[in-house]
Design a protein around this motif. Structure first.
Motif, PDB file in Angstrom:
ATOM      1  N   UNK A  87       0.859  -1.192   0.000  1.00 37.20           N
ATOM      2  CA  UNK A  87       0.000   0.000   0.000  1.00 37.20           C
ATOM      3  C   UNK A  87       0.897   1.245   0.000  1.00 37.20           C
ATOM      4  N   UNK A  88       0.566   2.262  -0.793  1.00 33.23           N
ATOM      5  CA  UNK A  88       1.420   3.462  -0.865  1.00 33.23           C
ATOM      6  C   UNK A  88       1.654   4.135   0.487  1.00 33.23           C
ATOM      7  N   UNK A  89       0.730   3.994   1.415  1.00 30.82           N
ATOM      8  CA  UNK A  89       0.911   4.559   2.755  1.00 30.82           C
ATOM      9  C   UNK A  89       1.173   3.469   3.789  1.00 30.82           C
ATOM     10  N   UNK A  90       1.570   2.277   3.335  1.00 27.52           N
ATOM     11  CA  UNK A  90       1.674   1.157   4.254  1.00 27.52           C
ATOM     12  C   UNK A  90       2.998   0.431   4.248  1.00 27.52           C
ATOM     13  N   UNK A  91       4.080   1.136   3.954  1.00 24.30           N
ATOM     14  CA  UNK A  91       5.382   0.474   3.989  1.00 24.30           C
ATOM     15  C   UNK A  91       5.746   0.106   5.422  1.00 24.30           C
ATOM     16  N   UNK A  92       6.593  -0.882   5.573  1.00 24.59           N
ATOM     17  CA  UNK A  92       6.968  -1.397   6.883  1.00 24.59           C
ATOM     18  C   UNK A  92       7.602  -0.316   7.742  1.00 24.59           C
ATOM     19  N   UNK A  93       7.032  -0.140   8.932  1.00 23.31           N
ATOM     20  CA  UNK A  93       7.590   0.799   9.897  1.00 23.31           C
ATOM     21  C   UNK A  93       7.071   0.473  11.289  1.00 23.31           C
ATOM     22  N   UNK A  94       7.782   0.974  12.273  1.00 23.44           N
ATOM     23  CA  UNK A  94       7.360   0.817  13.666  1.00 23.44           C
ATOM     24  C   UNK A  94       6.458   1.992  14.019  1.00 23.44           C
ATOM     25  N   UNK A  95       5.278   1.668  14.492  1.00 23.60           N
ATOM     26  CA  UNK A  95       4.266   2.677  14.802  1.00 23.60           C
ATOM     27  C   UNK A  95       4.392   3.121  16.260  1.00 23.60           C
ATOM     28  N   UNK A  96       3.876   4.316  16.592  1.00 23.55           N
ATOM     29  CA  UNK A  96       3.955   4.817  17.967  1.00 23.55           C
ATOM     30  C   UNK A  96       3.218   3.944  18.979  1.00 23.55           C
ATOM     31  N   UNK A  97       2.285   3.124  18.505  1.00 20.72           N
ATOM     32  CA  UNK A  97       1.511   2.277  19.421  1.00 20.72           C
ATOM     33  C   UNK A  97       2.178   0.923  19.675  1.00 20.72           C
ATOM     34  N   UNK A  98       3.455   0.802  19.284  1.00 18.17           N
ATOM     35  CA  UNK A  98       4.214  -0.391  19.639  1.00 18.17           C
ATOM     36  C   UNK A  98       4.050  -1.573  18.707  1.00 18.17           C
ATOM     37  N   UNK A  99       3.649  -1.312  17.472  1.00 19.54           N
ATOM     38  CA  UNK A  99       3.520  -2.373  16.469  1.00 19.54           C
ATOM     39  C   UNK A  99       4.423  -2.048  15.287  1.00 19.54           C
ATOM     40  N   UNK A 100       5.027  -3.058  14.735  1.00 18.03           N
ATOM     41  CA  UNK A 100       5.747  -2.943  13.466  1.00 18.03           C
ATOM     42  C   UNK A 100       4.749  -3.428  12.422  1.00 18.03           C
ATOM     43  N   UNK A 101       4.415  -2.582  11.430  1.00 13.74           N
ATOM     44  CA  UNK A 101       3.303  -2.868  10.525  1.00 13.74           C
ATOM     45  C   UNK A 101       3.623  -2.532   9.071  1.00 13.74           C
ATOM     46  N   UNK A 102       2.884  -3.205   8.183  1.00 10.79           N
ATOM     47  CA  UNK A 102       2.796  -2.816   6.772  1.00 10.79           C
ATOM     48  C   UNK A 102       1.422  -3.239   6.262  1.00 10.79           C
ATOM     49  N   UNK A 103       1.047  -2.743   5.078  1.00 13.23           N
ATOM     50  CA  UNK A 103      -0.300  -3.014   4.571  1.00 13.23           C
ATOM     51  C   UNK A 103      -0.297  -3.244   3.063  1.00 13.23           C
ATOM     52  N   UNK A 104      -1.293  -4.024   2.621  1.00  8.62           N
ATOM     53  CA  UNK A 104      -1.536  -4.314   1.210  1.00  8.62           C
ATOM     54  C   UNK A 104      -2.994  -4.040   0.889  1.00  8.62           C
ATOM     55  N   UNK A 105      -3.277  -3.831  -0.381  1.00  4.93           N
ATOM     56  CA  UNK A 105      -4.655  -3.795  -0.868  1.00  4.93           C
ATOM     57  C   UNK A 105      -4.832  -4.968  -1.817  1.00  4.93           C
ATOM     58  N   UNK A 106      -5.883  -5.758  -1.609  1.00  7.60           N
ATOM     59  CA  UNK A 106      -6.143  -6.870  -2.517  1.00  7.60           C
ATOM     60  C   UNK A 106      -6.865  -6.344  -3.761  1.00  7.60           C
ATOM     61  N   UNK A 107      -7.199  -7.194  -4.732  1.00  3.74           N
ATOM     62  CA  UNK A 107      -7.821  -6.709  -5.973  1.00  3.74           C
ATOM     63  C   UNK A 107      -9.149  -5.967  -5.786  1.00  3.74           C
ATOM     64  N   UNK A 108      -9.799  -6.145  -4.637  1.00  3.15           N
ATOM     65  CA  UNK A 108     -11.065  -5.453  -4.378  1.00  3.15           C
ATOM     66  C   UNK A 108     -10.907  -4.306  -3.391  1.00  3.15           C
ATOM     67  N   UNK A 109      -9.678  -3.923  -3.107  1.00  2.00           N
ATOM     68  CA  UNK A 109      -9.334  -2.845  -2.174  1.00  2.00           C
ATOM     69  C   UNK A 109      -9.621  -3.193  -0.717  1.00  2.00           C
ATOM     70  N   UNK A 110      -9.677  -4.485  -0.384  1.00  4.82           N
ATOM     71  CA  UNK A 110      -9.701  -4.869   1.021  1.00  4.82           C
ATOM     72  C   UNK A 110      -8.308  -4.599   1.575  1.00  4.82           C
ATOM     73  N   UNK A 111      -8.234  -3.905   2.687  1.00  5.15           N
ATOM     74  CA  UNK A 111      -6.966  -3.553   3.305  1.00  5.15           C
ATOM     75  C   UNK A 111      -6.515  -4.672   4.232  1.00  5.15           C
ATOM     76  N   UNK A 112      -5.320  -5.208   3.962  1.00  8.29           N
ATOM     77  CA  UNK A 112      -4.712  -6.216   4.808  1.00  8.29           C
ATOM     78  C   UNK A 112      -3.545  -5.564   5.527  1.00  8.29           C
TER      79      UNK A 112
END
Length: 118
Positions: A87-112
């Protein structure tokens, strides 16, 4: 007592959804029956279910699921190596809430969103 959760997300085309999750993300088809308009997939200890919604406008889809992992760096690198779009705004990074996260959009724009506690 609650024991697990299996999110249900919308899909427009079962073949496209199945191809994305099985051939790109490494999930497997779940079950021994193919149900019309319904898809169940699994990977490791999670399942995701999909229901057919042919009229879905992906730009108006807010389907989301948060998936926890115990090796987010390896998962992220594997997806990059397999040329999976992040996801353009979902590259791997450590978030302030204590999670290391990244995100994808599937073909129907479901956010994973994938996350691991730090």
């Amino acid at each position: 007592m609650l024991t697990e959760i299996n999110p249900k997300l919308p899909m427009r085309d079962k073949a496209i959804t199945k191809d994305y999750y099985v051939n790109k993300l490494g999930f497997q088809f779940f079950g021994d029956k193919d149900f019309d308009g319904y898809l169940m997939i699994h990977k490791d200890s999670i399942q995701i279910h999909f229901f057919e919604f042919k009229e879905l406008d992906p730009k108006e889809n807010y389907g989301q699921v948060y998936i926890r992992t115990n090796d987010i760096d390896k998962l992220y690198q594997t997806l990059l190596d397999n040329k999976i779009s992040i996801h353009p705004n979902g590259y791997l990074e450590t978030k302030p809430w204590g999670q290391r996260e990244f995100a994808l959009l599937d073909p129907d724009n479901n956010l994973l969103t994938f996350g691991q506690s730090v």
